[in-house]
Design a protein around this motif. Structure first.
Motif, PDB file in Angstrom:
ATOM      1  N   GLN A 147      62.668  42.548  27.242  1.00 53.81           N
ATOM      2  CA  GLN A 147      62.136  43.439  26.468  1.00 53.81           C
ATOM      3  C   GLN A 147      60.871  43.554  26.668  1.00 53.81           C
ATOM      4  N   SER A 148      60.206  43.243  27.870  1.00 55.33           N
ATOM      5  CA  SER A 148      58.961  43.216  27.996  1.00 55.33           C
ATOM      6  C   SER A 148      58.253  44.634  28.021  1.00 55.33           C
ATOM      7  N   ASP A 149      59.108  45.875  28.508  1.00 58.14           N
ATOM      8  CA  ASP A 149      58.347  47.138  28.453  1.00 58.14           C
ATOM      9  C   ASP A 149      58.451  47.620  26.997  1.00 58.14           C
ATOM     10  N   ILE A 202      57.479  45.517  24.416  1.00 58.91           N
ATOM     11  CA  ILE A 202      56.463  44.614  23.456  1.00 58.91           C
ATOM     12  C   ILE A 202      55.194  44.256  23.856  1.00 58.91           C
ATOM     13  N   GLU A 203      54.362  43.776  23.095  1.00 58.00           N
ATOM     14  CA  GLU A 203      53.056  43.187  23.755  1.00 58.00           C
ATOM     15  C   GLU A 203      52.995  41.565  23.021  1.00 58.00           C
ATOM     16  N   THR A 204      52.872  40.703  23.853  1.00 55.12           N
ATOM     17  CA  THR A 204      52.917  39.330  23.207  1.00 55.12           C
ATOM     18  C   THR A 204      51.590  39.074  23.078  1.00 55.12           C
ATOM     19  N   LEU A 205      51.330  38.745  21.731  1.00 51.26           N
ATOM     20  CA  LEU A 205      50.128  38.457  21.205  1.00 51.26           C
ATOM     21  C   LEU A 205      49.935  36.655  21.132  1.00 51.26           C
TER      22      LEU A 205
END
Length: 45
Positions: free
Chosen positions: A27-29, A31-34
């Motif tokens: 799902q990396s496209d 989301i933005e991992t904080l």
């Protein structure tokens, strides 16, 4: 990893869940991992 299959312990098999790292990578496209949280212990009783 520990898995007990005692009659007094009702639990799910550890394989009931997908690997979270693989799911997040797929799902990396989207989301933005904080922050990344990791479980260190699970106590049931």
């Amino acid at each position: 990893m520990e898995y007990r299959k005692d009659v007094e312990v009702i639990d799910e098999t550890p394989d009931a869940y997908k690997n979270i790292d693989a799911v997040m990578a797929a799902q990396s496209d989207l989301i933005e991992t904080l922050h990344i949280l990791k479980q260190i212990v699970c106590v049931k009783g």
